[in-house]
Design an enzyme around this catalytic site. Structure first.
Site, PDB file in Angstrom:
ATOM      1  CB  ILE A  22      40.621  45.669  44.341  1.00 25.50           C
ATOM      2  CG1 ILE A  22      41.922  46.074  43.637  1.00 25.50           C
ATOM      3  CG2 ILE A  22      40.013  44.417  43.696  1.00 25.50           C
ATOM      4  CD1 ILE A  22      43.044  45.075  43.745  1.00 25.50           C
ATOM      5  CG  ASP A  37      37.425  47.971  54.752  1.00 24.24           C
ATOM      6  OD1 ASP A  37      37.797  47.849  53.575  1.00 24.24           O
ATOM      7  OD2 ASP A  37      38.170  48.403  55.662  1.00 24.24           O
ATOM      8  CG  ASP A  64      45.779  35.881  40.618  1.00 26.31           C
ATOM      9  OD1 ASP A  64      46.217  35.185  39.678  1.00 26.31           O
ATOM     10  OD2 ASP A  64      46.048  37.092  40.747  1.00 26.31           O
ATOM     11  CD  GLU A  88      52.281  34.380  44.559  1.00 26.01           C
ATOM     12  OE1 GLU A  88      52.933  35.174  43.856  1.00 26.01           O
ATOM     13  OE2 GLU A  88      51.103  34.605  44.925  1.00 26.01           O
ATOM     14  CG  HIS A 101      50.438  37.251  42.086  1.00 25.65           C
ATOM     15  ND1 HIS A 101      51.067  37.254  43.300  1.00 25.65           N
ATOM     16  CD2 HIS A 101      49.782  38.441  42.004  1.00 25.65           C
ATOM     17  CE1 HIS A 101      50.804  38.397  43.926  1.00 25.65           C
ATOM     18  NE2 HIS A 101      50.029  39.129  43.149  1.00 25.65           N
ATOM     19  N   GLY A 118      46.245  38.578  38.390  1.00 26.24           N
ATOM     20  CA  GLY A 118      45.057  39.421  38.529  1.00 26.24           C
ATOM     21  C   GLY A 118      45.254  40.808  37.933  1.00 26.24           C
ATOM     22  N   GLY A 119      46.430  41.383  38.150  1.00 27.80           N
ATOM     23  CA  GLY A 119      46.664  42.752  37.681  1.00 27.80           C
ATOM     24  C   GLY A 119      47.481  42.810  36.407  1.00 27.80           C
TER      25      GLY A 119
HETATM   26  N1  LIG Z   1      46.209  39.458  42.265  1.00 29.22           N
HETATM   27  C1  LIG Z   1      46.847  40.509  41.837  1.00 29.22           C
HETATM   28  O1  LIG Z   1      47.520  40.495  40.812  1.00 29.22           O
HETATM   29  C2  LIG Z   1      46.729  41.787  42.622  1.00 29.22           C
HETATM   30  C3  LIG Z   1      46.854  43.001  41.947  1.00 29.22           C
HETATM   31  C4  LIG Z   1      46.681  44.176  42.671  1.00 29.22           C
HETATM   32  C5  LIG Z   1      46.446  44.134  44.045  1.00 29.22           C
HETATM   33  N2  LIG Z   1      46.386  42.936  44.671  1.00 29.22           N
HETATM   34  C6  LIG Z   1      46.109  42.853  46.124  1.00 29.22           C
HETATM   35  O2  LIG Z   1      44.729  43.133  46.324  1.00 29.22           O
HETATM   36  C7  LIG Z   1      44.549  43.613  47.659  1.00 29.22           C
HETATM   37  C8  LIG Z   1      43.632  44.809  47.664  1.00 29.22           C
HETATM   38  O3  LIG Z   1      44.203  45.858  46.914  1.00 29.22           O
HETATM   39  P1  LIG Z   1      43.606  47.350  47.014  1.00 29.22           P
HETATM   40  O4  LIG Z   1      44.390  48.180  46.073  1.00 29.22           O
HETATM   41  O5  LIG Z   1      42.148  47.307  46.935  1.00 29.22           O
HETATM   42  O6  LIG Z   1      44.048  47.697  48.504  1.00 29.22           O
HETATM   43  P2  LIG Z   1      43.436  48.831  49.442  1.00 29.22           P
HETATM   44  O7  LIG Z   1      44.486  49.129  50.433  1.00 29.22           O
HETATM   45  O8  LIG Z   1      42.872  49.940  48.622  1.00 29.22           O
HETATM   46  O9  LIG Z   1      42.190  48.110  50.174  1.00 29.22           O
HETATM   47  C9  LIG Z   1      42.326  47.122  51.142  1.00 29.22           C
HETATM   48  C10 LIG Z   1      41.125  47.239  52.050  1.00 29.22           C
HETATM   49  O10 LIG Z   1      41.113  46.108  52.925  1.00 29.22           O
HETATM   50  C11 LIG Z   1      40.700  46.571  54.214  1.00 29.22           C
HETATM   51  N3  LIG Z   1      41.135  45.558  55.177  1.00 29.22           N
HETATM   52  C12 LIG Z   1      42.400  45.290  55.582  1.00 29.22           C
HETATM   53  N4  LIG Z   1      42.402  44.244  56.412  1.00 29.22           N
HETATM   54  C13 LIG Z   1      41.117  43.822  56.521  1.00 29.22           C
HETATM   55  C14 LIG Z   1      40.488  42.767  57.214  1.00 29.22           C
HETATM   56  N5  LIG Z   1      41.193  41.912  57.949  1.00 29.22           N
HETATM   57  N6  LIG Z   1      39.151  42.648  57.116  1.00 29.22           N
HETATM   58  C15 LIG Z   1      38.420  43.515  56.361  1.00 29.22           C
HETATM   59  N7  LIG Z   1      38.968  44.538  55.679  1.00 29.22           N
HETATM   60  C16 LIG Z   1      40.311  44.676  55.735  1.00 29.22           C
HETATM   61  C17 LIG Z   1      41.348  47.916  54.354  1.00 29.22           C
HETATM   62  O11 LIG Z   1      40.742  48.698  55.347  1.00 29.22           O
HETATM   63  C18 LIG Z   1      41.149  48.477  52.949  1.00 29.22           C
HETATM   64  O12 LIG Z   1      39.933  49.172  52.830  1.00 29.22           O
HETATM   65  C19 LIG Z   1      45.944  43.913  48.192  1.00 29.22           C
HETATM   66  O13 LIG Z   1      46.337  42.884  49.070  1.00 29.22           O
HETATM   67  C20 LIG Z   1      46.820  43.895  46.949  1.00 29.22           C
HETATM   68  O14 LIG Z   1      48.143  43.524  47.237  1.00 29.22           O
HETATM   69  C21 LIG Z   1      46.499  41.765  43.985  1.00 29.22           C
END
Ligand SMILES: NC(=O)c1ccc[n+]([C@@H]2O[C@H](COP(=O)([O-])OP(=O)(O)OC[C@H]3O[C@@H](n4cnc5c(N)ncnc54)[C@H](O)[C@@H]3O)[C@@H](O)[C@H]2O)c1
Length: 402
Positions: free
Chosen positions: A151, A170, A253, A258, A281, A283-284
């Site tokens: 994301i 990251d 979000d 929740e 919630h 977002g997706g």
């Molecule tokens: N709001 C929604 O509806 C919704 C929908 C989809 C995903 N999400 C959430 O969005 C988040 C990101 O999703 P994604 O698919 O990009 O995940 P991803 O695993 O592809 O990316 C997460 C990134 O965060 C980095 N990271 C982890 N801890 C960290 C920290 N403390 N500091 C800096 N970097 C850190 C990781 O190295 C990784 O690159 C997830 O938590 C997922 O659950 C939310």
């Protein structure tokens, strides 16, 4: 093979599975444990969304079940260790809604920069307040992305196309896309940008990583967004940062706690604040994401059933190999077993004993599971599978003929 799809799974899944030759039955709602056990008699694949609980009792009572498709993002509704013990592969679609999240983030950054919620509320109260005060373009503004995964990195590209200057931090070494600037620490990022957005994953170490100390390090009058996980942010500290005027706005979000269904009430310390966008919630949650999930999970299941491939399985070891029939082998043996020393040697001894030639063989292990995919040609293949199933380490044995 029979497939049972519950909870109004998208038509794309039905098309994908039907075209692959499976018999698909669809039901609109979720089923409780007893109903599910009854419905799964003779069923090889179960497709669910978030409401159906697939418990250990369900797995044990349904020996025909080979795979469960979670046509959604999470798999908390499935007892994964029971699935592994029974040799049931579980698939989900963790990345199908990436673009949907990114688009909402972009919309919210612009909404906050233009104070849209405040202007909208005033209009609904009959107040005409035509003014440029507090409204900004996002072009040329700095954006800090924490977590540059699927994301975060896609947001980086879209934000740059709007003319924003992107910084990211990251914990892993990530390649910067476009002209984005990589920061070496969270502190460096917080000091560099006017808008901070969190896209970290849900690892336990991320609990409470954003609190009073981090908000204090952000520039005065900056904006904050969290569409990742609720438990990473201290919402009382966020409220303090907003009411003191240190932050100019926030979009949230995801929440530490929740409601479990739309019938339960929602409450948060962030309610009732100006220029704060709260969403449930979602977002997706888009039609496009649902379409992609149907196609994606359906495809993974077809690949597992027809070739034994476990690409993106949540619980089985990863083996992905070329099609055995196309490569000239008569049979593919899919052997899921307890990961203890010597299983492969014992298995191959059985093959040697009856003069069966191995065309290709791939082994992978994951925790307590081992999975070996063996392509063979030769005579007397049925007696071989009878022998393999008697190996004490065998959890599940399946064969696919050319
Ligand atoms: N709001 C929604 O509806 C919704 C929908 C989809 C995903 N999400 C959430 O969005 C988040 C990101 O999703 P994604 O698919 O990009 O995940 P991803 O695993 O592809 O990316 C997460 C990134 O965060 C980095 N990271 C982890 N801890 C960290 C920290 N403390 N500091 C800096 N970097 C850190 C990781 O190295 C990784 O690159 C997830 O938590 C997922 O659950 C939310």
């Amino acid at each position: 093979m029979k497939v049972l799809l519950l909870e109004n799974i998208h038509e794309n899944a039905v098309t994908t599975l039907t075209q692959a030759g499976f018999e698909v039955e669809q039901r609109a709602g979720a089923l409780d444990e007893d109903e599910l056990i009854e419905a799964l008699a003779g069923v090889s694949v179960l497709g669910i969304r978030s409401k159906t609980q697939v418990t250990a009792r369900v797995m044990e009572a349904c020996p025909d079940l080979l795979a469960v498709g979670a046509f959604c993002i999470g798999t908390n509704q499935i007892d994964l260790s029971a699935a592994s013990e029974q040799g049931v592969a579980v698939f989900n679609a963790p990345y199908s809604n990436t673009r949907s999240v990114v688009e909402l983030v972009v919309a919210e950054i612009i909404s906050m920069a233009r104070r849209l919620t405040v202007r909208n509320d005033a209009m609904h109260r009959g107040v005409w307040d035509k003014s440029a005060s507090g409204s900004h373009e996002v072009r040329g503004r700095t954006l800090g992305i924490v977590g540059y995964g699927n994301i975060g990195s896609q947001l980086s590209v879209l934000a740059e196309s709007l003319g924003m200057k992107v910084f990211f931090y990251d914990v892993d070494d990530k390649l910067a896309l476009g002209n984005a600037t990589r920061c070496d620490s969270l502190g460096e990022l917080l000091a560099s940008v006017e808008t901070v957005t969190l896209h970290v994953d849900g690892r336990t170490g991320n609990a409470g990583i954003f609190g009073a100390e981090q908000f204090a390090q952000m520039q005065p009058r900056s904006l904050f967004l969290n569409l990742s996980r609720g438990f990473v942010v201290d919402h009382h500290a966020l409220r303090d940062a907003l009411t003191s005027g240190h932050l100019a706005g926030a979009a949230v979000d995801v929440f530490p706690s929740e409601p479990k269904s739309n019938n339960e009430p929602f409450s948060s310390p962030l309610q009732g604040l100006d220029n704060v966008i709260l969403t449930p919630h979602v977002g997706g949650s888009t039609q496009e994401a649902q379409e992609h999930i149907g196609y994606y999970v359906g495809g993974k299941i077809v690949d597992f059933l027809t070739a034994g491939n476990t690409s993106m399985s949540v619980n089985l070891p990863l083996v992905v190999t070329e099609n055995h029939a196309a490569a000239g082998s008569a049979r593919r043996i899919l052997h899921l077993h307890h990961n203890v020393p010597g299983v492969l040697a014992r298995m191959n001894q059985l093959l040697a004993d009856i003069d069966v030639n191995i065309d290709r063989q791939n082994l992978a292990t994951r925790g307590e599971l081992g999975y070996v995919v063996t392509d063979i040609s030769g005579e007397d293949l049925d007696s071989l599978t009878d022998k393999l199933v008697t190996l004490p380490e065998t959890i599940r044995l399946r064969t696919v003929d050319a």
